[in-house]
Motif scaffolding. Structure first.
Motif, PDB file in Angstrom:
ATOM      1  N   THR B  62      -1.324  63.805 -46.457  1.00 32.02           N
ATOM      2  CA  THR B  62      -1.693  62.389 -46.313  1.00 32.02           C
ATOM      3  C   THR B  62      -0.514  61.518 -46.711  1.00 32.02           C
ATOM      4  N   LEU B  63      -0.550  60.250 -46.293  1.00 30.25           N
ATOM      5  CA  LEU B  63       0.488  59.298 -46.698  1.00 30.25           C
ATOM      6  C   LEU B  63      -0.058  58.434 -47.820  1.00 30.25           C
ATOM      7  N   VAL B  64       0.807  57.978 -48.729  1.00 26.83           N
ATOM      8  CA  VAL B  64       0.326  57.164 -49.851  1.00 26.83           C
ATOM      9  C   VAL B  64       1.088  55.842 -49.919  1.00 26.83           C
ATOM     10  N   ARG B  72       5.019  53.828 -48.812  1.00 22.17           N
ATOM     11  CA  ARG B  72       6.169  54.476 -49.417  1.00 22.17           C
ATOM     12  C   ARG B  72       7.108  55.062 -48.370  1.00 22.17           C
ATOM     13  N   CYS B  73       6.553  55.477 -47.245  1.00 18.95           N
ATOM     14  CA  CYS B  73       7.359  56.148 -46.237  1.00 18.95           C
ATOM     15  C   CYS B  73       8.418  55.195 -45.701  1.00 18.95           C
ATOM     16  N   VAL B  74       9.648  55.700 -45.591  1.00 14.54           N
ATOM     17  CA  VAL B  74      10.732  54.884 -45.067  1.00 14.54           C
ATOM     18  C   VAL B  74      11.186  55.392 -43.698  1.00 14.54           C
ATOM     19  N   SER B  75      10.387  56.231 -43.092  1.00 16.40           N
ATOM     20  CA  SER B  75      10.696  56.751 -41.752  1.00 16.40           C
ATOM     21  C   SER B  75      12.034  57.452 -41.677  1.00 16.40           C
ATOM     22  N   CYS B  76      12.333  58.247 -42.677  1.00 17.30           N
ATOM     23  CA  CYS B  76      13.583  58.991 -42.609  1.00 17.30           C
ATOM     24  C   CYS B  76      13.448  60.193 -41.687  1.00 17.30           C
ATOM     25  N   GLN B  77      12.246  60.562 -41.376  1.00 21.37           N
ATOM     26  CA  GLN B  77      11.927  61.634 -40.423  1.00 21.37           C
ATOM     27  C   GLN B  77      12.341  63.018 -40.897  1.00 21.37           C
ATOM     28  N   LEU B  78      12.607  63.121 -42.205  1.00 25.05           N
ATOM     29  CA  LEU B  78      12.926  64.458 -42.726  1.00 25.05           C
ATOM     30  C   LEU B  78      11.721  65.390 -42.579  1.00 25.05           C
ATOM     31  N   CYS B  79      10.555  64.838 -42.829  1.00 25.45           N
ATOM     32  CA  CYS B  79       9.367  65.689 -42.735  1.00 25.45           C
ATOM     33  C   CYS B  79       9.149  66.144 -41.309  1.00 25.45           C
ATOM     34  N   GLU B  80       9.438  65.264 -40.362  1.00 21.83           N
ATOM     35  CA  GLU B  80       9.285  65.625 -38.960  1.00 21.83           C
ATOM     36  C   GLU B  80      10.194  66.802 -38.624  1.00 21.83           C
ATOM     37  N   THR B  89       4.737  63.572 -35.863  1.00 23.75           N
ATOM     38  CA  THR B  89       5.481  62.747 -34.911  1.00 23.75           C
ATOM     39  C   THR B  89       5.618  61.355 -35.530  1.00 23.75           C
ATOM     40  N   ILE B  90       6.857  60.889 -35.667  1.00 25.15           N
ATOM     41  CA  ILE B  90       7.072  59.586 -36.311  1.00 25.15           C
ATOM     42  C   ILE B  90       7.819  58.678 -35.342  1.00 25.15           C
ATOM     43  N   GLU B  91       7.372  57.418 -35.250  1.00 24.32           N
ATOM     44  CA  GLU B  91       8.149  56.393 -34.524  1.00 24.32           C
ATOM     45  C   GLU B  91       8.541  55.337 -35.545  1.00 24.32           C
ATOM     46  N   LYS B 110       4.543  54.409 -36.007  1.00 23.73           N
ATOM     47  CA  LYS B 110       3.515  55.395 -35.690  1.00 23.73           C
ATOM     48  C   LYS B 110       3.772  56.612 -36.558  1.00 23.73           C
ATOM     49  N   PHE B 111       2.742  57.190 -37.133  1.00 23.66           N
ATOM     50  CA  PHE B 111       2.907  58.403 -37.945  1.00 23.66           C
ATOM     51  C   PHE B 111       1.707  59.296 -37.640  1.00 23.66           C
ATOM     52  N   ASP B 112       1.915  60.299 -36.798  1.00 24.70           N
ATOM     53  CA  ASP B 112       0.805  61.173 -36.410  1.00 24.70           C
ATOM     54  C   ASP B 112       1.013  62.562 -36.988  1.00 24.70           C
ATOM     55  N   VAL B 127       9.934  67.969 -49.035  1.00 23.93           N
ATOM     56  CA  VAL B 127      11.189  67.437 -48.525  1.00 23.93           C
ATOM     57  C   VAL B 127      11.262  65.916 -48.659  1.00 23.93           C
ATOM     58  N   CYS B 128      10.155  65.252 -48.788  1.00 23.70           N
ATOM     59  CA  CYS B 128      10.147  63.792 -48.701  1.00 23.70           C
ATOM     60  C   CYS B 128      10.934  63.173 -49.853  1.00 23.70           C
ATOM     61  N   PRO B 129      11.979  62.400 -49.568  1.00 18.94           N
ATOM     62  CA  PRO B 129      12.783  61.802 -50.639  1.00 18.94           C
ATOM     63  C   PRO B 129      12.057  60.644 -51.313  1.00 18.94           C
ATOM     64  N   GLU B 130      11.035  60.107 -50.670  1.00 18.96           N
ATOM     65  CA  GLU B 130      10.347  58.923 -51.185  1.00 18.96           C
ATOM     66  C   GLU B 130       9.025  59.279 -51.837  1.00 18.96           C
ATOM     67  N   GLN B 131       8.696  60.542 -51.886  1.00 20.17           N
ATOM     68  CA  GLN B 131       7.394  60.985 -52.400  1.00 20.17           C
ATOM     69  C   GLN B 131       6.261  60.199 -51.755  1.00 20.17           C
ATOM     70  N   ALA B 132       6.363  60.143 -50.434  1.00 24.03           N
ATOM     71  CA  ALA B 132       5.402  59.346 -49.684  1.00 24.03           C
ATOM     72  C   ALA B 132       4.309  60.197 -49.067  1.00 24.03           C
ATOM     73  N   ILE B 133       4.522  61.475 -48.964  1.00 28.59           N
ATOM     74  CA  ILE B 133       3.540  62.328 -48.289  1.00 28.59           C
ATOM     75  C   ILE B 133       3.061  63.388 -49.276  1.00 28.59           C
ATOM     76  N   TYR B 134       1.757  63.511 -49.398  1.00 26.89           N
ATOM     77  CA  TYR B 134       1.173  64.437 -50.372  1.00 26.89           C
ATOM     78  C   TYR B 134       0.119  65.291 -49.691  1.00 26.89           C
TER      79      TYR B 134
HETATM   80  S1  SF4 Z   1      10.014  62.427 -45.303  1.00 22.22           S
HETATM   81 FE1  SF4 Z   1       8.778  60.964 -46.385  1.00 22.22          FE
HETATM   82  S2  SF4 Z   1       9.835  59.052 -46.108  1.00 22.22           S
HETATM   83 FE2  SF4 Z   1      10.683  60.447 -44.619  1.00 22.22          FE
HETATM   84  S3  SF4 Z   1       9.507  60.030 -42.793  1.00 22.22           S
HETATM   85 FE3  SF4 Z   1       8.496  61.694 -43.841  1.00 22.22          FE
HETATM   86  S4  SF4 Z   1       6.971  60.714 -45.120  1.00 22.22           S
HETATM   87 FE4  SF4 Z   1       8.382  59.119 -44.486  1.00 22.22          FE
END
Ligand code: SF4
Ligand code: SF4
Lengths: 166, 174, 400
Positions: B62-64, B72-80, B89-91, B110-112, B127-134
């Motif tokens: 989930t996203l927080v 928190r997510c900054v769309s760095c797309q590392l998780c993708e 899938t992130i836009e 978009k974050f699917d 992997v998330c640098p922002e601790q946005a996904i748990y």
């Molecule tokens: S790794 Fe974290 S910050 Fe980067 S896109 Fe995914 S959820 Fe967002």
């Protein structure tokens, strides 16, 4: 009733019998033979000969043919190829059939008694008991001799099928 | 080590005492369960094991948001990139002028997460640098077709909720 | 106005005469025989098929309880509708035939697996009599041999399934099954011979009647002529006890016990139940001979197996456990309610035996194939043959 049953089962038997010799796949032949045995058992039942019918199924269909099928499966026999029939072969076949038919008609004609229906056995005993009585009273010695022969044959087979003879 | 096989005496060779002993054991269990004692089955939809879930349980990702209500997510797309079955899938989009968090620059448009593909590996969380996904403790994710199995951004935030603490680096930046 | 007049006013006169002549036709001896036999067969088949599906359910529940679980308990009260749900599920599935399979035999095999166990039920006396109609569909004088014969052809379904699937696991299952069945049929048949010698008949009805008067085959002694009235007179009761318990009775009991043991254990092998379920050993052969079957094809194998189990249980009941008889309970000639009770007794015995079958299945691990063959050929076969001689010797002594 009995006559219709006779016609049904005897024609079934002949049909399956033809299947045994005409079908190419060995499994089909074996199954046809089993079916014709079962029709034969049904014929026996229409004659009130339950014991023979049941023994027919038990021994022929249930034991011998299962072993046949077993071996066909184990050896993985494939369907036979069609051979081209040559004229002399056909001629020989027809001659054999003719000989058999002539012999049969001669035998039947030789004694008018054969053409007459034989009256049913009147007995108070059940057929199992009757067979037992006949075997162990009138034919005791031949019966024992056959038993001994079968035993010898069995022992022989066991010895032959051993891998190494010591 | 050589294990020597015990020679069986003739009573043991009959196997009957051993068989009867085995039957006695299964009979004991049968009787006990018939009286309702010692049955370990959990009647699932009515009884759940939510209370027994360990702290490290990996449920649905989930996203927080943080305590200011910021994604928190900054769309760095590392998780993708890390996601092994490519479930994410992130836009990305730029955070518009005038937003108090404009300094963060990017947020997901978009974050699917396709829950039909997710394998609950937890790599996205790691992997998330922002601790946005748990990965939370939801495990019963169902849908009637494939599109229903895709969790969109709103759903992910709804499931994730607010996470306090941990990352304050954006506050320190002007 | 009596009943027939009352009914006749609903029909036109022509229809009424037709109905009446039909009624007369049904009451002629042969007409009566035909419709009672039909009715018996249909009802017995329905009851047995119901019993089969609930045996599957019982198997799942009992196995669960033995393993400290609950088993299916959702569909209906305590999961009692589960068999119906299972059947519906199987009906709706795709009936798949593998491309390399032999279509004709592949389809035929599943039917052949279901038919023989049902045929066995035709000769079993499942009750004494009801309104004077004997509760056996066909009381033939070689009934016991018929049972053996039918069970000997039940192997065809399995063998053909294994062969026609054209894949290795079913093939191995088919081979195992045929060799296992042939081996155990031998001890099955030989173990019964002492029973036939002692009763002096192959008719299952007569075997049951012998047990009604002489006591069940597995009972060492049996009080003679016991009924509700003698229960009140201890002296008469004692006399009937002492009349029933004799040395000869006890001597004959020994070979019968051995017979029962061999027959009972061989039945497990013959019905592919667990200590001997090598034809479908899941861990080695996936599902054995029915690996390639799906939907109704699979269901027929499954049902056939359980029907065979029920047929086996009823044969054991008939031959050794007194069939429909129970001490103190008279047979159907004493009133139709007693006839019904006799039928109930028969089915209760079957259900108890089925429970034992299931109980054993979830207790004992599977044999290895060579162990199974050794047990059949080196132990049961010899024991059964020796048992025949023992029975013959004892019989010669007792009859003197
Ligand atoms: S790794 Fe974290 S910050 Fe980067 S896109 Fe995914 S959820 Fe967002
Ligand atoms: S848990 Fe694993 S599979 Fe699921 S979204 Fe995250 S990285 Fe992908």
């Amino acid at each position: 009733m009995q006559l219709t049953l006779f016609w049904i089962f005897s024609s079934l038997m002949i049909l399956f019998g033809l299947g045994v010799i005409t079908l190419r796949s060995p499994v089909s032949c074996a199954m046809c033979l089993v079916s014709s045995f079962i029709s034969l058992a049904a014929l026996f039942i229409t004659l009130d000969a339950f014991f023979i019918a049941v023994i027919q199924i038990l021994v022929a269909a249930g034991a011998v043919m299962v072993l046949f099928l077993f071996i066909i499966m184990l050896l993985n026999l494939q369907a036979e190829e069609c051979r081209r029939l040559r004229f002399p072969v056909i001629l020989g076949g027809i001659a054999t059939i003719l000989c058999f038919l002539i012999l049969l008609s001669q035998v039947l004609a030789s004694n008018p008694q054969f053409l007459e229906p034989i009256p049913a056995l009147q007995s108070t005993l059940s057929d199992v008991k009757m067979i037992g009585m006949t075997l162990f009273h009138s034919f005791n010695l031949p019966f024992q001799i056959i038993g001994l022969l079968l035993l010898v044959a069995t022992v022989g087979v066991v010895l032959l099928s051993r891998r190494t003879l010591k | 080590m050589i294990v020597h096989r015990k020679k069986l005496n003739w009573i043991e060779k009959l196997y009957l005492p051993a068989i009867l002993g085995g039957l006695a054991i299964t009979w004991k269990h049968f009787k006990k369960s018939l009286l309702g004692k010692g049955v370990i089955t959990m009647q699932y939809p009515e009884e759940k094991w939510d209370a027994h879930l360990p702290a490290w349980y990996r449920g649905a990702p989930t996203l927080v948001k943080d305590e200011h209500g910021r994604e928190r997510c900054v769309s760095c797309q590392l998780c993708e990139f890390i996601c092994p079955p490519r479930a994410i899938t992130i836009e990305p989009m730029e955070i518009p002028e005038g937003d108090p968090w404009r300094k963060v620059e990017k947020a997901p448009q978009k974050f699917d997460i396709d829950m039909a593909r997710c394998i609950y590996c937890g790599l996205c969380e790691e992997v998330c640098p922002e601790q946005a996904i748990y990965l939370r403790k939801d495990y019963s994710i169902t849908g009637l077709n494939r599109t229903e199995m895709i969790h969109h951004k709103e759903k992910l935030y709804e499931m994730g909720g607010v996470m306090h603490g941990l990352v304050f680096k954006w506050n320190e930046k002007k | 106005m009596d009943a027939s007049n009352f009914i006749s006013q609903f029909f036109s006169p022509a229809a009424w005469t037709l109905l009446k002549s039909l009624g007369h036709l049904l009451m002629t001896p042969s007409g009566f025989f035909i419709w009672t036999t039909l009715l018996k067969s249909i009802i017995l088949l329905a009851v047995i098929l119901g019993l089969v599906s609930y045996t599957v359910y019982a198997e799942r529940r009992v196995s669960a309880l033995i393993q400290d679980r609950l088993g299916p308990n959702r569909v209906g009260w305590q999961g009692l509708l589960q068999p119906i749900a299972d059947a519906l599920k199987l009906l709706l599935k795709e009936n798949f035939t593998p491309k390399s399979a032999n279509y004709f035999y592949f389809r035929l095999a599943s039917k052949l697996a279901m038919v023989p166990p049902v045929l066995v039920l035709g000769v079993l006396p499942f009750g004494s009599s009801l309104f004077g109609v004997p509760m056996t569909i066909a009381s033939i004088n070689v009934g016991a041999l018929y049972v053996l014969a039918i069970s000997s052809i039940s192997v065809y379904g399995i063998v053909l399934a294994g062969w026609s699937s054209n894949s290795k696991y079913p093939f191995l299952g088919g081979i195992r099954s045929s060799s296992q069945m042939i081996s155990y049929e031998l001890s099955l048949a030989l173990s019964l011979i002492p029973v036939f010698m002692i009763v002096g008949s192959l008719n299952l009805d007569e075997i049951v009647h012998y047990q009604v008067s002489h006591g069940w085959m597995i009972a060492p002694c049996w009080p003679q002529g016991m009924n509700f009235h003698t229960l009140l007179h201890p002296l008469v009761l004692w006399k009937s006890f002492s009349a029933g318990c004799s040395l000869s009775q006890f001597l004959l009991w020994i070979p019968l016990c051995i017979s029962f043991l061999i027959f009972f254990i061989s039945m497990f092998a013959e019905t592919n139940r667990l200590p001997f379920d090598l034809p479908e050993a899941e861990q080695e052969l996936i599902g054995g001979y029915h690996t390639e079957y799906s939907s109704m094809g699979f269901a027929l194998f499954f049902l056939g197996e359980y029907t065979a189990m029920i047929a086996g249980a009823s044969v054991i009941t008939t031959l050794f456990l007194g069939g429909w008889s129970l001490p103190l309970i008279p047979d159907g000639s004493a009133g139709w309610w007693w006839g019904l009770i006799n039928i109930a007794v028969f089915f209760t015995k079957i259900i108890l035996l089925l429970f034992i079958f299931i109980w054993v299945r979830w207790t004992i691990p599977r044999f290895r194939f060579d162990q199974l063959m050794k047990l059949g050929w080196y132990f049961f076969f010899e024991l059964a043959v020796a048992n025949i001689f023992l029975a013959a010797l004892l019989l010669a002594y007792v009859k003197k």
